[in-house]
Motif scaffolding. Structure first.
Motif, PDB file in Angstrom:
ATOM      1  N   LEU A   1       0.812  -1.219   0.000  1.00  0.00           N
ATOM      2  CA  LEU A   1       0.000   0.000   0.000  1.00  0.00           C
ATOM      3  C   LEU A   1       0.843   1.265   0.000  1.00  0.00           C
ATOM      4  N   ILE A   2       2.168   1.117   0.134  1.00  0.00           N
ATOM      5  CA  ILE A   2       3.060   2.287   0.168  1.00  0.00           C
ATOM      6  C   ILE A   2       2.981   3.029  -1.163  1.00  0.00           C
ATOM      7  N   PRO A   3       2.746   4.344  -1.159  1.00  0.00           N
ATOM      8  CA  PRO A   3       2.690   5.097  -2.422  1.00  0.00           C
ATOM      9  C   PRO A   3       4.034   5.079  -3.142  1.00  0.00           C
ATOM     10  N   ALA A   4       3.965   5.214  -4.442  1.00  0.00           N
ATOM     11  CA  ALA A   4       5.192   5.264  -5.241  1.00  0.00           C
ATOM     12  C   ALA A   4       5.998   6.498  -4.860  1.00  0.00           C
ATOM     13  N   ALA A   5       7.304   6.337  -4.830  1.00  0.00           N
ATOM     14  CA  ALA A   5       8.182   7.449  -4.462  1.00  0.00           C
ATOM     15  C   ALA A   5       8.227   8.490  -5.575  1.00  0.00           C
TER      16      ALA A   5
ATOM     17  N   ASP B   1      14.572   4.311   3.551  1.00  0.00           N
ATOM     18  CA  ASP B   1      13.857   3.060   3.353  1.00  0.00           C
ATOM     19  C   ASP B   1      12.427   3.181   3.875  1.00  0.00           C
ATOM     20  N   ASP B   2      11.456   2.667   3.105  1.00  0.00           N
ATOM     21  CA  ASP B   2      10.050   2.803   3.466  1.00  0.00           C
ATOM     22  C   ASP B   2       9.730   2.147   4.806  1.00  0.00           C
ATOM     23  N   ARG B   3      10.265   0.964   5.039  1.00  0.00           N
ATOM     24  CA  ARG B   3       9.956   0.295   6.297  1.00  0.00           C
ATOM     25  C   ARG B   3      10.514   1.082   7.483  1.00  0.00           C
ATOM     26  N   LYS B   4      11.708   1.591   7.336  1.00  0.00           N
ATOM     27  CA  LYS B   4      12.308   2.374   8.412  1.00  0.00           C
ATOM     28  C   LYS B   4      11.462   3.608   8.713  1.00  0.00           C
ATOM     29  N   ALA B   5      10.962   4.258   7.663  1.00  0.00           N
ATOM     30  CA  ALA B   5      10.121   5.445   7.852  1.00  0.00           C
ATOM     31  C   ALA B   5       8.810   5.064   8.533  1.00  0.00           C
ATOM     32  N   PHE B   6       8.215   3.966   8.099  1.00  0.00           N
ATOM     33  CA  PHE B   6       6.944   3.536   8.686  1.00  0.00           C
ATOM     34  C   PHE B   6       7.116   3.175  10.160  1.00  0.00           C
TER      35      PHE B   6
ATOM     36  N   ALA C   1      16.102  10.400  11.093  1.00  0.00           N
ATOM     37  CA  ALA C   1      16.101  11.852  11.229  1.00  0.00           C
ATOM     38  C   ALA C   1      14.660  12.319  11.340  1.00  0.00           C
ATOM     39  N   SER C   2      14.348  13.057  12.395  1.00  0.00           N
ATOM     40  CA  SER C   2      12.964  13.423  12.665  1.00  0.00           C
ATOM     41  C   SER C   2      12.333  14.230  11.524  1.00  0.00           C
ATOM     42  N   SER C   3      13.080  15.170  10.943  1.00  0.00           N
ATOM     43  CA  SER C   3      12.514  15.994   9.867  1.00  0.00           C
ATOM     44  C   SER C   3      12.172  15.139   8.649  1.00  0.00           C
ATOM     45  N   THR C   4      13.021  14.153   8.353  1.00  0.00           N
ATOM     46  CA  THR C   4      12.771  13.274   7.209  1.00  0.00           C
ATOM     47  C   THR C   4      11.532  12.422   7.446  1.00  0.00           C
ATOM     48  N   VAL C   5      11.388  11.907   8.665  1.00  0.00           N
ATOM     49  CA  VAL C   5      10.225  11.073   8.992  1.00  0.00           C
ATOM     50  C   VAL C   5       8.943  11.898   8.936  1.00  0.00           C
ATOM     51  N   HIS C   6       8.982  13.124   9.470  1.00  0.00           N
ATOM     52  CA  HIS C   6       7.797  13.977   9.435  1.00  0.00           C
ATOM     53  C   HIS C   6       7.415  14.334   8.008  1.00  0.00           C
ATOM     54  N   ASP C   7       8.399  14.600   7.169  1.00  0.00           N
ATOM     55  CA  ASP C   7       8.121  14.877   5.755  1.00  0.00           C
ATOM     56  C   ASP C   7       7.461  13.666   5.094  1.00  0.00           C
ATOM     57  N   ARG C   8       7.962  12.479   5.403  1.00  0.00           N
ATOM     58  CA  ARG C   8       7.386  11.263   4.812  1.00  0.00           C
ATOM     59  C   ARG C   8       5.956  11.048   5.318  1.00  0.00           C
ATOM     60  N   PHE C   9       5.744  11.329   6.595  1.00  0.00           N
ATOM     61  CA  PHE C   9       4.408  11.206   7.172  1.00  0.00           C
ATOM     62  C   PHE C   9       3.413  12.089   6.416  1.00  0.00           C
ATOM     63  N   GLN C  10       3.789  13.333   6.179  1.00  0.00           N
ATOM     64  CA  GLN C  10       2.883  14.241   5.475  1.00  0.00           C
ATOM     65  C   GLN C  10       2.733  13.852   4.005  1.00  0.00           C
ATOM     66  N   GLU C  11       3.811  13.380   3.406  1.00  0.00           N
ATOM     67  CA  GLU C  11       3.732  12.931   2.012  1.00  0.00           C
ATOM     68  C   GLU C  11       2.751  11.771   1.877  1.00  0.00           C
ATOM     69  N   TRP C  12       2.862  10.807   2.772  1.00  0.00           N
ATOM     70  CA  TRP C  12       1.977   9.647   2.732  1.00  0.00           C
ATOM     71  C   TRP C  12       0.546  10.016   3.084  1.00  0.00           C
ATOM     72  N   GLU C  13       0.366  10.981   3.981  1.00  0.00           N
ATOM     73  CA  GLU C  13      -0.993  11.399   4.330  1.00  0.00           C
ATOM     74  C   GLU C  13      -1.664  12.017   3.114  1.00  0.00           C
ATOM     75  N   ARG C  14      -0.952  12.878   2.401  1.00  0.00           N
ATOM     76  CA  ARG C  14      -1.525  13.514   1.210  1.00  0.00           C
ATOM     77  C   ARG C  14      -1.867  12.477   0.143  1.00  0.00           C
ATOM     78  N   ALA C  15      -1.107  11.393   0.099  1.00  0.00           N
ATOM     79  CA  ALA C  15      -1.335  10.346  -0.902  1.00  0.00           C
ATOM     80  C   ALA C  15      -2.433   9.365  -0.481  1.00  0.00           C
TER      81      ALA C  15
ATOM     82  N   PHE D   1      -2.318   7.200   2.036  1.00  0.00           N
ATOM     83  CA  PHE D   1      -1.762   5.915   2.468  1.00  0.00           C
ATOM     84  C   PHE D   1      -2.413   5.397   3.745  1.00  0.00           C
ATOM     85  N   PHE D   2      -2.556   6.253   4.741  1.00  0.00           N
ATOM     86  CA  PHE D   2      -3.070   5.790   6.037  1.00  0.00           C
ATOM     87  C   PHE D   2      -4.544   5.382   5.936  1.00  0.00           C
ATOM     88  N   LYS D   3      -5.287   6.075   5.108  1.00  0.00           N
ATOM     89  CA  LYS D   3      -6.669   5.692   4.845  1.00  0.00           C
ATOM     90  C   LYS D   3      -6.717   4.331   4.158  1.00  0.00           C
TER      91      LYS D   3
END
Length: 250
Positions: free
Chosen positions: A20-24, A36-41, A63-77, A79-81
């Protein structure tokens, strides 16, 4: 007994999440290698379950900033839904969603940073807060959840959760009716009319009325409590117990 670590993501869970991970996004011009997607998740789940601020994420995790950016990227896509929908579909196949007795209730939580979908909490001296409205099936499985300001009255906010179901609701029939259990805050004639129009059989009772009915009715089974238990389950993810996010979608 060994201590559990609910923020850890097992291989079994990851195998369900990975498809279910969105395409990069494309990085045709080069740049730093993507985390890595799993590390971010896993880092996102760690923040969710422990409730720590994003910038307090241990550096050995990511890195917290990288994880937060990925969180918002996935939310917009979405993913969590998609993860939630996939979980509901799998649960429906294995156990079956209990549509017959649904329950809905709202709970107010603190929102110190305010932001979107917040309002003065009447139970917390007017401080900024959020109301989380949850619809569950008869077993307390979350079917829809919406967030608004803490000053939003329940009776004025019924349609949105019912319209926000994450899985298709089967049409009720005389042989298989669908009941919706609510507390006294939803006691309103227009609300009853709307529920009947949606082919629900409404049951609006206060806690005291439920207790008296249980005492005088042999075999009576209280049903609304499952949504309150589900709110408690959600609060075990400490990031949800107090809302630190400024964006309502986050």
């Amino acid at each position: 007994m060994a201590r559990t670590k609910p923020w850890e993501v097992s291989d079994e869970v990851w195998e369900r999440v990975r498809p279910l991970i969105p395409a990069a996004p494309s990085h045709a011009k080069g740049g730093r290698r993507r985390m890595d997607d799993r590390k971010a998740f896993e880092a996102i789940v760690y923040v969710l379950r422990t409730g720590i601020p994003w910038n307090a994420l241990p550096r050995e995790l990511a890195a917290s900033s990288t994880v937060h950016d990925r969180f918002q990227e996935w939310e917009r896509a979405g993913f969590f839904k998609a993860v939630w929908q996939a979980g509901l579909s799998e649960y429906d196949d294995l156990q079956g969603i209990q549509w017959e007795w649904q329950a809905m209730d709202g709970v107010m939580t603190k929102a110190p940073f305010a932001g979107a979908a917040t309002g003065a909490n009447p139970t917390d001296r007017g401080k900024q807060g959020t109301k989380r409205s949850l619809l569950t099936d008869g077993a307390g499985i979350p079917l829809a959840l919406l967030v608004d300001g803490a000053n939003r009255h329940d009776v004025r906010w019924l349609s949105a959760p019912l319209d926000g179901l994450l899985i298709s609701r089967p049409e009720p029939t005389p042989e298989q009716p669908q009941h919706l259990c609510l507390d006294a805050a939803y006691d309103s004639t227009p609300l009853y009319k709307e529920l009947v129009a949606r082919h629900y059989q409404p049951h609006v009772r206060s806690r005291g009325e439920e207790k008296r009915e249980k005492e005088r009715t042999p075999g009576y089974r209280a049903r609304r409590w499952v949504v309150e238990r589900s709110h408690s389950w959600l609060n075990r993810s400490r990031r949800l117990l107090v809302r630190w996010e400024k964006k309502g979608e986050n």
